[in-house]
Design a protein around this motif. Structure first.
Motif, mmCIF file in Angstrom:
data_model
loop_
_atom_site.group_PDB
_atom_site.id
_atom_site.type_symbol
_atom_site.label_atom_id
_atom_site.label_comp_id
_atom_site.label_asym_id
_atom_site.label_seq_id
_atom_site.Cartn_x
_atom_site.Cartn_y
_atom_site.Cartn_z
ATOM 1 N N GLN A 191 -4.368 14.397 12.982
ATOM 2 C CA GLN A 191 -4.461 13.017 13.451
ATOM 3 C C GLN A 191 -3.088 12.474 13.844
ATOM 4 O O GLN A 191 -2.966 11.700 14.803
ATOM 5 C CB GLN A 191 -5.101 12.136 12.375
ATOM 6 N N THR A 192 -2.043 12.868 13.132
ATOM 7 C CA THR A 192 -0.685 12.443 13.489
ATOM 8 C C THR A 192 -0.306 12.979 14.869
ATOM 9 O O THR A 192 0.276 12.251 15.691
ATOM 10 C CB THR A 192 0.319 12.935 12.431
ATOM 11 N N LYS A 193 -0.658 14.241 15.141
ATOM 12 C CA LYS A 193 -0.391 14.815 16.464
ATOM 13 C C LYS A 193 -1.162 14.058 17.547
ATOM 14 O O LYS A 193 -0.613 13.757 18.609
ATOM 15 C CB LYS A 193 -0.767 16.293 16.492
ATOM 16 N N GLU A 194 -2.428 13.751 17.254
ATOM 17 C CA GLU A 194 -3.230 13.011 18.230
ATOM 18 C C GLU A 194 -2.640 11.627 18.480
ATOM 19 O O GLU A 194 -2.581 11.154 19.622
ATOM 20 C CB GLU A 194 -4.680 12.885 17.750
ATOM 21 N N ILE A 195 -2.188 10.972 17.415
ATOM 22 C CA ILE A 195 -1.583 9.646 17.567
ATOM 23 C C ILE A 195 -0.322 9.741 18.417
ATOM 24 O O ILE A 195 -0.097 8.918 19.314
ATOM 25 C CB ILE A 195 -1.291 9.015 16.186
ATOM 26 N N ASN A 196 0.498 10.759 18.141
ATOM 27 C CA ASN A 196 1.725 10.923 18.930
ATOM 28 C C ASN A 196 1.405 11.209 20.398
ATOM 29 O O ASN A 196 2.072 10.688 21.296
ATOM 30 C CB ASN A 196 2.596 12.037 18.350
ATOM 31 N N GLN A 197 0.377 12.025 20.652
ATOM 32 C CA GLN A 197 -0.035 12.304 22.028
ATOM 33 C C GLN A 197 -0.525 11.029 22.704
ATOM 34 O O GLN A 197 -0.186 10.738 23.858
ATOM 35 C CB GLN A 197 -1.131 13.374 22.077
ATOM 36 N N LEU A 198 -1.313 10.253 22.004
ATOM 37 C CA LEU A 198 -1.812 8.993 22.574
ATOM 38 C C LEU A 198 -0.664 8.020 22.831
ATOM 39 O O LEU A 198 -0.646 7.313 23.850
ATOM 40 C CB LEU A 198 -2.866 8.365 21.656
ATOM 41 N N ARG A 199 0.301 7.970 21.926
ATOM 42 C CA ARG A 199 1.459 7.095 22.121
ATOM 43 C C ARG A 199 2.258 7.540 23.348
ATOM 44 O O ARG A 199 2.736 6.701 24.110
ATOM 45 C CB ARG A 199 2.352 7.108 20.885
ATOM 46 N N SER A 200 2.423 8.875 23.479
ATOM 47 C CA SER A 200 3.192 9.344 24.642
ATOM 48 C C SER A 200 2.444 9.040 25.942
ATOM 49 O O SER A 200 3.058 8.651 26.937
ATOM 50 C CB SER A 200 3.488 10.839 24.527
ATOM 51 N N LYS A 201 1.133 9.189 25.946
ATOM 52 C CA LYS A 201 0.345 8.843 27.133
ATOM 53 C C LYS A 201 0.425 7.350 27.396
ATOM 54 O O LYS A 201 0.569 6.903 28.540
ATOM 55 C CB LYS A 201 -1.119 9.270 26.984
ATOM 56 N N GLY A 213 2.809 5.386 26.410
ATOM 57 C CA GLY A 213 4.182 5.092 26.827
ATOM 58 C C GLY A 213 4.411 5.441 28.279
ATOM 59 O O GLY A 213 5.047 4.691 29.014
ATOM 60 N N SER A 214 3.884 6.565 28.757
ATOM 61 C CA SER A 214 4.070 6.926 30.159
ATOM 62 C C SER A 214 3.278 5.978 31.050
ATOM 63 O O SER A 214 3.704 5.635 32.145
ATOM 64 C CB SER A 214 3.654 8.375 30.412
ATOM 65 N N ARG A 215 2.137 5.538 30.645
ATOM 66 C CA ARG A 215 1.343 4.590 31.421
ATOM 67 C C ARG A 215 2.063 3.250 31.486
ATOM 68 O O ARG A 215 2.095 2.609 32.523
ATOM 69 C CB ARG A 215 -0.034 4.441 30.776
ATOM 70 N N THR A 218 5.264 2.793 31.251
ATOM 71 C CA THR A 218 6.419 2.990 32.120
ATOM 72 C C THR A 218 5.978 2.949 33.567
ATOM 73 O O THR A 218 6.625 2.328 34.412
ATOM 74 C CB THR A 218 7.077 4.355 31.807
ATOM 75 N N TYR A 219 4.873 3.576 33.866
ATOM 76 C CA TYR A 219 4.353 3.573 35.231
ATOM 77 C C TYR A 219 4.003 2.158 35.663
ATOM 78 O O TYR A 219 4.346 1.719 36.755
ATOM 79 C CB TYR A 219 3.133 4.494 35.328
ATOM 80 N N THR A 220 3.325 1.402 34.815
ATOM 81 C CA THR A 220 2.965 0.037 35.142
ATOM 82 C C THR A 220 4.198 -0.843 35.214
ATOM 83 O O THR A 220 4.267 -1.783 36.008
ATOM 84 C CB THR A 220 1.953 -0.539 34.128
ATOM 85 N N ALA A 221 5.202 -0.551 34.398
ATOM 86 C CA ALA A 221 6.426 -1.341 34.443
ATOM 87 C C ALA A 221 7.134 -1.110 35.770
ATOM 88 O O ALA A 221 7.619 -2.050 36.397
ATOM 89 C CB ALA A 221 7.340 -0.980 33.288
ATOM 90 N N TYR A 222 7.181 0.132 36.238
ATOM 91 C CA TYR A 222 7.800 0.404 37.540
ATOM 92 C C TYR A 222 6.998 -0.220 38.658
ATOM 93 O O TYR A 222 7.546 -0.765 39.603
ATOM 94 C CB TYR A 222 7.929 1.919 37.771
ATOM 95 N N SER A 223 5.703 -0.150 38.556
ATOM 96 C CA SER A 223 4.881 -0.707 39.620
ATOM 97 C C SER A 223 4.968 -2.231 39.632
ATOM 98 O O SER A 223 4.954 -2.866 40.667
ATOM 99 C CB SER A 223 3.432 -0.243 39.511
ATOM 100 N N ASN A 224 5.081 -2.860 38.476
ATOM 101 C CA ASN A 224 5.205 -4.312 38.395
ATOM 102 C C ASN A 224 6.569 -4.756 38.903
ATOM 103 O O ASN A 224 6.674 -5.760 39.600
ATOM 104 C CB ASN A 224 5.014 -4.805 36.958
#
Length: 166
Positions: A137-147, A149-151, A153-159
């Protein structure tokens, strides 16, 4: 309201004493009727006891070792041998009961130990499973956080791009 503990041990000793008398009397009667029983079974313990008794009394009195120990009469041999054998029978029965109780307690302790061991192993297995689950579950949480975080970042650049264009 309990006044005191029932003296069960004293009652048991009294019962044993009462049981040993009929056994001793039976041995004495058999020794009187059967000469071979008297000479082979009853007389040797009585003679041995007599010799030990006389020597120990002489030693305690400081008189030294006796040269000749007078033999017991037939009546005394039967009496003493019957009493000794009766007490030996009761002792053997008591020792057997004690050994049996000891073995029963050891068996119960072994079974209890096995139950505790199995319970501990199940708990350790459960802890291992829970640890694996927490790790997954910790790995899944970290994966979800990284996804996430990248989303972000993408929305921040687009905004920021939208703001600059306006």
């Amino acid at each position: 309201m309990v006044v005191g503990v029932f003296p069960l041990a004293k009652l048991a000793l009294l019962a044993i004493k009462h049981i040993s008398k009929p056994i001793g009397n039976l041995i004495k009667q058999t020794a009187k009727k059967n000469k071979s029983f008297k000479t082979l079974v009853v007389a040797p313990p009585a003679r041995l006891y007599h010799v030990i008794d006389v020597r120990s009394k002489m030693w305690m009195l400081g008189l030294g070792q006796p040269r000749l120990i007078p033999p017991l009469t037939d009546a005394m041999t039967i009496q003493m041998g019957g009493d000794i054998l009766g007490e030996m029978v009761i002792f053997i029965i008591g020792a057997t009961l004690i050994v049996g109780e000891f073995k029963r307690q050891a068996k119960n302790d072994r079974l209890k130990h096995e139950r505790h061991k199995m319970h501990r192993e199940k708990l350790e297995e459960r802890i291992g499973d829970l640890t694996n689950k927490v790790t997954r579950q910790t790995k899944e949480i970290n994966q979800l956080r990284s996804k996430l975080g990248s989303r972000e970042t993408y929305t921040a650049y687009s905004n920021t791009g939208d703001l600059e264009c306006n």
